[in-house]
Design a protein around this motif. Sequence first.
Motif, PDB file in Angstrom:
ATOM      1  N   TYR A  40      24.203 -16.645-135.919  1.00 54.72           N
ATOM      2  CA  TYR A  40      25.222 -17.002-136.902  1.00 54.72           C
ATOM      3  C   TYR A  40      26.211 -15.859-137.121  1.00 54.72           C
ATOM      4  N   CYS A  41      25.711 -14.637-137.065  1.00 54.40           N
ATOM      5  CA  CYS A  41      26.613 -13.478-137.197  1.00 54.40           C
ATOM      6  C   CYS A  41      27.602 -13.423-136.042  1.00 54.40           C
ATOM      7  N   TYR A  42      27.120 -13.697-134.831  1.00 57.77           N
ATOM      8  CA  TYR A  42      28.015 -13.711-133.673  1.00 57.77           C
ATOM      9  C   TYR A  42      29.047 -14.835-133.790  1.00 57.77           C
ATOM     10  N   LEU A  43      28.601 -16.004-134.286  1.00 61.37           N
ATOM     11  CA  LEU A  43      29.529 -17.123-134.460  1.00 61.37           C
ATOM     12  C   LEU A  43      30.598 -16.791-135.493  1.00 61.37           C
ATOM     13  N   LEU A  44      30.172 -16.195-136.605  1.00 64.37           N
ATOM     14  CA  LEU A  44      31.139 -15.799-137.635  1.00 64.37           C
ATOM     15  C   LEU A  44      32.095 -14.734-137.094  1.00 64.37           C
ATOM     16  N   LEU A  45      31.576 -13.817-136.279  1.00 67.80           N
ATOM     17  CA  LEU A  45      32.434 -12.797-135.672  1.00 67.80           C
ATOM     18  C   LEU A  45      33.477 -13.437-134.767  1.00 67.80           C
ATOM     19  N   TYR A  46      33.045 -14.425-133.964  1.00 68.27           N
ATOM     20  CA  TYR A  46      33.985 -15.118-133.074  1.00 68.27           C
ATOM     21  C   TYR A  46      35.060 -15.852-133.873  1.00 68.27           C
ATOM     22  N   ILE A  47      34.652 -16.585-134.913  1.00 68.26           N
ATOM     23  CA  ILE A  47      35.619 -17.341-135.716  1.00 68.26           C
ATOM     24  C   ILE A  47      36.599 -16.399-136.405  1.00 68.26           C
ATOM     25  N   ASN A 219      29.852 -13.568-115.754  1.00 69.89           N
ATOM     26  CA  ASN A 219      29.934 -13.456-117.204  1.00 69.89           C
ATOM     27  C   ASN A 219      31.361 -13.085-117.598  1.00 69.89           C
ATOM     28  N   PRO A 220      31.730 -13.274-118.867  1.00 66.14           N
ATOM     29  CA  PRO A 220      33.113 -13.018-119.276  1.00 66.14           C
ATOM     30  C   PRO A 220      33.615 -11.606-118.972  1.00 66.14           C
ATOM     31  N   ILE A 221      32.719 -10.601-119.003  1.00 67.17           N
ATOM     32  CA  ILE A 221      33.156  -9.243-118.681  1.00 67.17           C
ATOM     33  C   ILE A 221      33.590  -9.157-117.226  1.00 67.17           C
ATOM     34  N   SER A 222      32.774  -9.713-116.329  1.00 67.14           N
ATOM     35  CA  SER A 222      33.141  -9.723-114.909  1.00 67.14           C
ATOM     36  C   SER A 222      34.397 -10.548-114.677  1.00 67.14           C
ATOM     37  N   MET A 223      34.503 -11.685-115.393  1.00 66.80           N
ATOM     38  CA  MET A 223      35.693 -12.522-115.254  1.00 66.80           C
ATOM     39  C   MET A 223      36.944 -11.785-115.715  1.00 66.80           C
ATOM     40  N   MET A 224      36.835 -11.065-116.826  1.00 69.14           N
ATOM     41  CA  MET A 224      37.972 -10.275-117.315  1.00 69.14           C
ATOM     42  C   MET A 224      38.338  -9.171-116.320  1.00 69.14           C
ATOM     43  N   TYR A 225      37.317  -8.564-115.720  1.00 68.35           N
ATOM     44  CA  TYR A 225      37.544  -7.480-114.761  1.00 68.35           C
ATOM     45  C   TYR A 225      38.363  -7.969-113.564  1.00 68.35           C
ATOM     46  N   TYR A 226      38.058  -9.186-113.100  1.00 67.59           N
ATOM     47  CA  TYR A 226      38.766  -9.728-111.941  1.00 67.59           C
ATOM     48  C   TYR A 226      40.072 -10.428-112.307  1.00 67.59           C
ATOM     49  N   VAL A 227      40.076 -11.120-113.455  1.00 65.05           N
ATOM     50  CA  VAL A 227      41.216 -11.975-113.793  1.00 65.05           C
ATOM     51  C   VAL A 227      42.355 -11.201-114.448  1.00 65.05           C
ATOM     52  N   SER A 228      42.026 -10.223-115.312  1.00 65.88           N
ATOM     53  CA  SER A 228      43.068  -9.519-116.071  1.00 65.88           C
ATOM     54  C   SER A 228      44.132  -8.863-115.197  1.00 65.88           C
ATOM     55  N   PRO A 229      43.774  -8.109-114.140  1.00 62.87           N
ATOM     56  CA  PRO A 229      44.827  -7.534-113.291  1.00 62.87           C
ATOM     57  C   PRO A 229      45.691  -8.592-112.614  1.00 62.87           C
ATOM     58  N   CYS A 230      45.055  -9.702-112.204  1.00 61.71           N
ATOM     59  CA  CYS A 230      45.820 -10.783-111.575  1.00 61.71           C
ATOM     60  C   CYS A 230      46.791 -11.406-112.569  1.00 61.71           C
ATOM     61  N   SER A 231      46.337 -11.628-113.805  1.00 60.43           N
ATOM     62  CA  SER A 231      47.210 -12.192-114.835  1.00 60.43           C
ATOM     63  C   SER A 231      48.354 -11.234-115.163  1.00 60.43           C
ATOM     64  N   PHE A 275      31.641 -13.651-125.151  1.00 59.35           N
ATOM     65  CA  PHE A 275      30.515 -13.287-124.294  1.00 59.35           C
ATOM     66  C   PHE A 275      29.213 -13.276-125.089  1.00 59.35           C
ATOM     67  N   LEU A 276      29.230 -12.722-126.292  1.00 56.56           N
ATOM     68  CA  LEU A 276      28.022 -12.634-127.105  1.00 56.56           C
ATOM     69  C   LEU A 276      27.553 -14.019-127.545  1.00 56.56           C
ATOM     70  N   VAL A 277      28.490 -14.889-127.938  1.00 53.70           N
ATOM     71  CA  VAL A 277      28.110 -16.238-128.385  1.00 53.70           C
ATOM     72  C   VAL A 277      27.522 -17.039-127.229  1.00 53.70           C
ATOM     73  N   ILE A 278      28.173 -16.999-126.061  1.00 51.74           N
ATOM     74  CA  ILE A 278      27.670 -17.741-124.904  1.00 51.74           C
ATOM     75  C   ILE A 278      26.317 -17.201-124.464  1.00 51.74           C
ATOM     76  N   GLN A 279      26.142 -15.884-124.550  1.00 56.64           N
ATOM     77  CA  GLN A 279      24.882 -15.269-124.147  1.00 56.64           C
ATOM     78  C   GLN A 279      23.730 -15.716-125.047  1.00 56.64           C
ATOM     79  N   HIS A 280      23.983 -15.902-126.334  1.00 59.78           N
ATOM     80  CA  HIS A 280      22.926 -16.266-127.276  1.00 59.78           C
ATOM     81  C   HIS A 280      22.835 -17.769-127.505  1.00 59.78           C
ATOM     82  N   THR A 281      23.864 -18.533-127.142  1.00 61.99           N
ATOM     83  CA  THR A 281      23.806 -19.978-127.353  1.00 61.99           C
ATOM     84  C   THR A 281      24.212 -20.696-126.062  1.00 61.99           C
TER      85      THR A 281
END
Length: 350
Positions: A40-47, A219-231, A275-281
């Motif tokens: 719930y803390c992770y969900l509140l952090l995301y929101i 995972n989102p970190i790896s996706m960000m690592y590859y996608v961010s420079p391309c974007s 990343f944290l929300v998907i990892q826990h839920t």
Amino acid sequence: MIRNRTHFDTKPPVEKRNESASEMADQSSNSPAREGMVTYCYLLLYIALSSGQIFFNKWVLSSKEINFPYPLGLTLLHMVFSSVLCFVLTKVLKILKVEDGMTLEIYTSSVIPIGAMFAMTLWLGNTAYLYISVAFAQMLKAVMPVAVFILGVAAGLEVMNTRMLMIMCLISFGVLVASYGEISINWVGVVYQMGGVVGEALRLIFMEILVKRKGLKLNPISMMYYVSPCSALCLLVPWVFLEKPKMDAQGTWTFHPLVLTLNSLCTFGLNLSVFLVIQHTSALTIRVAGVVKDWVVVLLSALLFADTKLTIINIFGYAIAIGGVAAYNNFKLKKEASRVNENPKPSLGQ
């Protein structure tokens, strides 16, 4: 005597074993509650981060104090910041690890389209804030499942059926009612926002193709690592031709570096919270939490921004659309559950 001494000597360990067993029972009973609280803390952090980032972007783009009405430049700054920070965290400090499996063929056929669509989504979505209110932009975003489903059917990832068709019609009707209730509608902003919705739908389709057909899960970190420079590269070219001349002519390079750095850091923190929300839920939980976040943004924007004036028709139409989104999420949840039941994991004895 020896027998009695042995009897008295063995009694305290039994009591200790009983005490340790009770402590383990207490820990096992408390662990689910503790895990629930963390989730719930992770969900509140995301929101909180997602809502705050929307308001932060709106303030940076429209505030006369910041004087940075350049959504393309702001999005480019976000991508450059994410690229540098991902590189530092994974390659320099080595706090996080980039998952293996990326090849040149996968990068060119999947990652580059994902990066281009991600850049398109952020660019057009941020540009829409210059023309329409935050609340109305969130209402238009409710049509996202419709775009994802239609493109999924075209790509062969979804199957058209009567139930899904009814849900799509319900969402579309709700968005139309909400748009009808908008007092000061700006069609330029609507076009930009809907373009961002299409870009996000295409990005999700490309990501699903990457997972299902390419078999690569990042995972989102790896996706960000590859996608961010391309974007960033996809945004750099239009920025040079569209916004850089305006910034040079108006002399607005004297912006607030601290504000823009904090804005970029909030964007990166938002991606980490996902990343944290998907990892826990699960990814579906993110969509459900996104519905809650959208309502928070719509209601708070009416209090924070003078250009937001909600009407009864606005709220009624948006409630209909959100009901359709909830039905869509419920349908996807049951579909995923049935898929798991049809393909159960083999037991250890098999």
